[in-house]
Design a protein around this motif. Structure first.
Motif, PDB file in Angstrom:
ATOM      1  N   GLY A   1      29.426  -5.421  12.084  1.00  0.00           N
ATOM      2  CA  GLY A   1      30.547  -4.555  12.438  1.00  0.00           C
ATOM      3  C   GLY A   1      30.394  -4.030  13.852  1.00  0.00           C
ATOM      4  N   GLY A   2      29.861  -4.882  14.733  1.00  0.00           N
ATOM      5  CA  GLY A   2      29.509  -4.434  16.077  1.00  0.00           C
ATOM      6  C   GLY A   2      30.566  -4.657  17.138  1.00  0.00           C
ATOM      7  N   SER A   3      31.756  -5.093  16.749  1.00  0.00           N
ATOM      8  CA  SER A   3      32.751  -5.459  17.760  1.00  0.00           C
ATOM      9  C   SER A   3      33.670  -4.319  18.162  1.00  0.00           C
ATOM     10  N   VAL A   4      33.775  -3.281  17.328  1.00  0.00           N
ATOM     11  CA  VAL A   4      34.680  -2.165  17.626  1.00  0.00           C
ATOM     12  C   VAL A   4      34.065  -0.866  17.119  1.00  0.00           C
TER      13      VAL A   4
ATOM     14  N   VAL B   1      30.066 -10.749   6.394  1.00  0.00           N
ATOM     15  CA  VAL B   1      28.968 -10.271   5.550  1.00  0.00           C
ATOM     16  C   VAL B   1      29.241 -10.459   4.067  1.00  0.00           C
ATOM     17  N   SER B   2      30.504 -10.686   3.695  1.00  0.00           N
ATOM     18  CA  SER B   2      30.821 -10.896   2.282  1.00  0.00           C
ATOM     19  C   SER B   2      30.669 -12.355   1.865  1.00  0.00           C
ATOM     20  N   ASP B   3      30.264 -13.214   2.801  1.00  0.00           N
ATOM     21  CA  ASP B   3      30.092 -14.644   2.546  1.00  0.00           C
ATOM     22  C   ASP B   3      28.634 -15.009   2.825  1.00  0.00           C
ATOM     23  N   GLU B   4      27.886 -15.353   1.783  1.00  0.00           N
ATOM     24  CA  GLU B   4      26.451 -15.603   1.932  1.00  0.00           C
ATOM     25  C   GLU B   4      26.162 -16.763   2.878  1.00  0.00           C
ATOM     26  N   ALA B   5      26.965 -17.821   2.810  1.00  0.00           N
ATOM     27  CA  ALA B   5      26.756 -18.965   3.703  1.00  0.00           C
ATOM     28  C   ALA B   5      27.010 -18.572   5.155  1.00  0.00           C
ATOM     29  N   SER B   6      28.033 -17.765   5.378  1.00  0.00           N
ATOM     30  CA  SER B   6      28.336 -17.299   6.733  1.00  0.00           C
ATOM     31  C   SER B   6      27.206 -16.435   7.274  1.00  0.00           C
ATOM     32  N   VAL B   7      26.624 -15.602   6.417  1.00  0.00           N
ATOM     33  CA  VAL B   7      25.507 -14.748   6.835  1.00  0.00           C
ATOM     34  C   VAL B   7      24.297 -15.595   7.217  1.00  0.00           C
TER      35      VAL B   7
ATOM     36  N   GLY C   1      32.154  -2.483   7.469  1.00  0.00           N
ATOM     37  CA  GLY C   1      32.768  -1.802   6.338  1.00  0.00           C
ATOM     38  C   GLY C   1      34.204  -1.432   6.645  1.00  0.00           C
ATOM     39  N   PHE C   2      34.940  -1.072   5.596  1.00  0.00           N
ATOM     40  CA  PHE C   2      36.318  -0.627   5.784  1.00  0.00           C
ATOM     41  C   PHE C   2      36.715   0.253   4.611  1.00  0.00           C
ATOM     42  N   ALA C   3      37.811   0.978   4.787  1.00  0.00           N
ATOM     43  CA  ALA C   3      38.312   1.865   3.738  1.00  0.00           C
ATOM     44  C   ALA C   3      39.774   1.562   3.464  1.00  0.00           C
TER      45      ALA C   3
ATOM     46  N   GLU D   1      32.404  -5.592  -1.913  1.00  0.00           N
ATOM     47  CA  GLU D   1      31.827  -6.811  -1.343  1.00  0.00           C
ATOM     48  C   GLU D   1      31.401  -6.609   0.105  1.00  0.00           C
ATOM     49  N   VAL D   2      32.219  -5.902   0.879  1.00  0.00           N
ATOM     50  CA  VAL D   2      31.904  -5.698   2.294  1.00  0.00           C
ATOM     51  C   VAL D   2      30.967  -4.509   2.482  1.00  0.00           C
ATOM     52  N   ASN D   3      31.352  -3.349   1.960  1.00  0.00           N
ATOM     53  CA  ASN D   3      30.620  -2.111   2.240  1.00  0.00           C
ATOM     54  C   ASN D   3      29.241  -2.078   1.600  1.00  0.00           C
ATOM     55  N   TYR D   4      29.128  -2.608   0.389  1.00  0.00           N
ATOM     56  CA  TYR D   4      27.854  -2.527  -0.343  1.00  0.00           C
ATOM     57  C   TYR D   4      27.128  -3.871  -0.372  1.00  0.00           C
ATOM     58  N   PHE D   5      27.725  -4.857  -1.026  1.00  0.00           N
ATOM     59  CA  PHE D   5      27.038  -6.139  -1.169  1.00  0.00           C
ATOM     60  C   PHE D   5      26.852  -6.843   0.175  1.00  0.00           C
ATOM     61  N   GLY D   6      27.753  -6.586   1.132  1.00  0.00           N
ATOM     62  CA  GLY D   6      27.589  -7.186   2.452  1.00  0.00           C
ATOM     63  C   GLY D   6      26.294  -6.761   3.116  1.00  0.00           C
ATOM     64  N   SER D   7      25.951  -5.475   2.983  1.00  0.00           N
ATOM     65  CA  SER D   7      24.690  -4.986   3.550  1.00  0.00           C
ATOM     66  C   SER D   7      23.497  -5.614   2.845  1.00  0.00           C
ATOM     67  N   LEU D   8      23.582  -5.736   1.525  1.00  0.00           N
ATOM     68  CA  LEU D   8      22.475  -6.327   0.767  1.00  0.00           C
ATOM     69  C   LEU D   8      22.278  -7.795   1.127  1.00  0.00           C
ATOM     70  N   THR D   9      23.372  -8.515   1.320  1.00  0.00           N
ATOM     71  CA  THR D   9      23.281  -9.938   1.653  1.00  0.00           C
ATOM     72  C   THR D   9      22.527 -10.146   2.966  1.00  0.00           C
ATOM     73  N   VAL D  10      22.836  -9.321   3.963  1.00  0.00           N
ATOM     74  CA  VAL D  10      22.135  -9.420   5.245  1.00  0.00           C
ATOM     75  C   VAL D  10      20.672  -9.015   5.085  1.00  0.00           C
ATOM     76  N   LEU D  11      20.436  -7.962   4.335  1.00  0.00           N
ATOM     77  CA  LEU D  11      19.073  -7.447   4.169  1.00  0.00           C
ATOM     78  C   LEU D  11      18.148  -8.452   3.493  1.00  0.00           C
ATOM     79  N   TRP D  12      18.647  -9.156   2.493  1.00  0.00           N
ATOM     80  CA  TRP D  12      17.806 -10.134   1.801  1.00  0.00           C
ATOM     81  C   TRP D  12      17.305 -11.219   2.759  1.00  0.00           C
ATOM     82  N   LYS D  13      18.042 -11.451   3.832  1.00  0.00           N
ATOM     83  CA  LYS D  13      17.629 -12.449   4.813  1.00  0.00           C
ATOM     84  C   LYS D  13      16.713 -11.865   5.889  1.00  0.00           C
ATOM     85  N   VAL D  14      16.920 -10.599   6.240  1.00  0.00           N
ATOM     86  CA  VAL D  14      16.228  -9.999   7.383  1.00  0.00           C
ATOM     87  C   VAL D  14      14.946  -9.269   6.978  1.00  0.00           C
TER      88      VAL D  14
END
Length: 338
Positions: free
Chosen positions: A41-44, A99-105, A129-131, A149-162
């Motif tokens: 979420g670093g673009s804006v 972040v909501s797409d595991e392959a994209s991550v 994230g978004f509201a 998917e974005v706010n919660y699972f998106g963070s977890l998906t990135v974390l499992w890789k990093v």
């Protein structure tokens, strides 16, 4: 009798200070020059403002991640301008990643590794994230799943890789963007507040699991911040949500001010990074079992917690009253058009 009272008070005061000294966790200052940073979420908004602040700190590598490549290119240009102005050594780049797409991550993180000359990420900011602020009965299960998917699972998906590489290095920092509504939910953010509360609890547990292994986790609890996302939220908020948000007449903070608080909170570790008096008072009143890193703040939380609980209950009653007035007005005038 007075002497006895003074002696007892002195003993109790000294005991509280000693307990606070023992309870506080001492975390070494973060070293910027050796940092390899990824911001989802670093673009804006807050993500972009934080990237600019980190560039001024001269982090080694800085990678912005988001879905829209055109917006990312413009964001990198803005960060590069900051780098040039302050003669920073930071190398900035971007990866298009959902972040909501595991392959994209997986693809995005592999690309980020290449852009950082093979250096693993040791500072991760999960900011994507978004509201969709709306009443529960005006929302759908699709809205709920998209935000989760974005706010919660998106963070977890990135974390499992990093996270594995951070643990291998025995050094890392994870900063997860939650929200003040995670601890002070308001009407209209019914689904959103649940995603951010879940993220906050997850971050606390994750920090407890890995702090002894060299990896610390933090949360950001922004108040209202003037960003494109906030502007969109104001267009679709329910009437009571808009009324509660504007209660007191406070203006939203700038993204730059929030970014500075984030950078300061990373440098001198604090579990909850917030901004403004409301955020600090909420922190004091509901810190619970969160790790303490300041003796002064811990003592203040201990002494003011009961009084602040009373004050927060008053605000809660006011918020309930606002919702009641909006609902009564709707009942008298008929339901709003859909």
């Amino acid at each position: 009798m007075l002497a006895l009272f003074v002696a007892v008070a002195a003993i109790l005061g000294a005991s509280l200070v000693l307990i606070a000294l023992w309870a506080v966790q001492r975390v070494p200052r973060w070293e910027w020059e050796s940092s390899t940073v990824l911001i989802t979420g670093g673009s804006v908004g807050i993500g972009l403002a934080t990237a600019k602040s980190l560039a001024r700190k001269q982090v080694a590598f800085l990678v912005l991640a988001a879905r829209r490549e055109s917006v990312l290119r413009e964001a990198v240009q803005q960060v590069q301008k900051v780098i040039d102005e302050c003669h920073s050594c930071t190398r900035v780049s971007y990866v298009a990643m959902d972040v909501s797409d595991e392959a994209s991550v997986a693809k995005g993180l592999a690309r980020a590794r290449e852009q950082c000359d093979g250096h693993p990420i040791n500072l991760l900011l999960c900011n994507a994230g978004f509201a969709h602020p709306a009443r529960f009965m005006d929302s759908t299960i699709t809205h709920a799943r998209q935000m989760m998917e974005v706010n919660y699972f998106g963070s977890l998906t990135v974390l499992w890789k990093v996270l594995p590489e951070m643990l291998e290095m025995k050094r890392g920092r994870v900063v997860m963007t939650s929200s003040m509504v995670a601890r002070a939910p308001i009407a209209g953010y019914t689904l959103y507040s649940a995603t951010k509360a879940g993220l906050r609890a997850f971050a606390h547990s994750l920090d407890m699991e890995n702090s002894c292994l060299g990896v610390r986790v933090q949360v950001v609890s922004p108040p209202d911040v003037a960003t494109p996302g906030y502007a969109h939220e104001n267009e679709v908020k329910s009437p009571e949500c808009a009324a509660i948000s504007s209660f007191g007449g406070a203006r939203p903070f700038t993204a730059e001010a929030m970014a500075q608080s984030i950078v300061d909170g990373i440098e001198d570790y604090t579990f909850d990074i917030t901004l403004g008096s409301d955020g600090r008072l909420l922190n004091y009143g509901s810190a619970g079992m969160e790790p303490a890193t300041s003796v002064a703040e811990l003592l203040a939380q201990s002494m003011l917690g009961g009084v602040l609980r009373l004050g927060l209950a008053v605000f809660s009653k006011i918020h309930y009253g606002i919702v009641k007035r909006v609902r009564l007005a709707e009942a008298l005038s008929g339901p709003p058009p859909r």
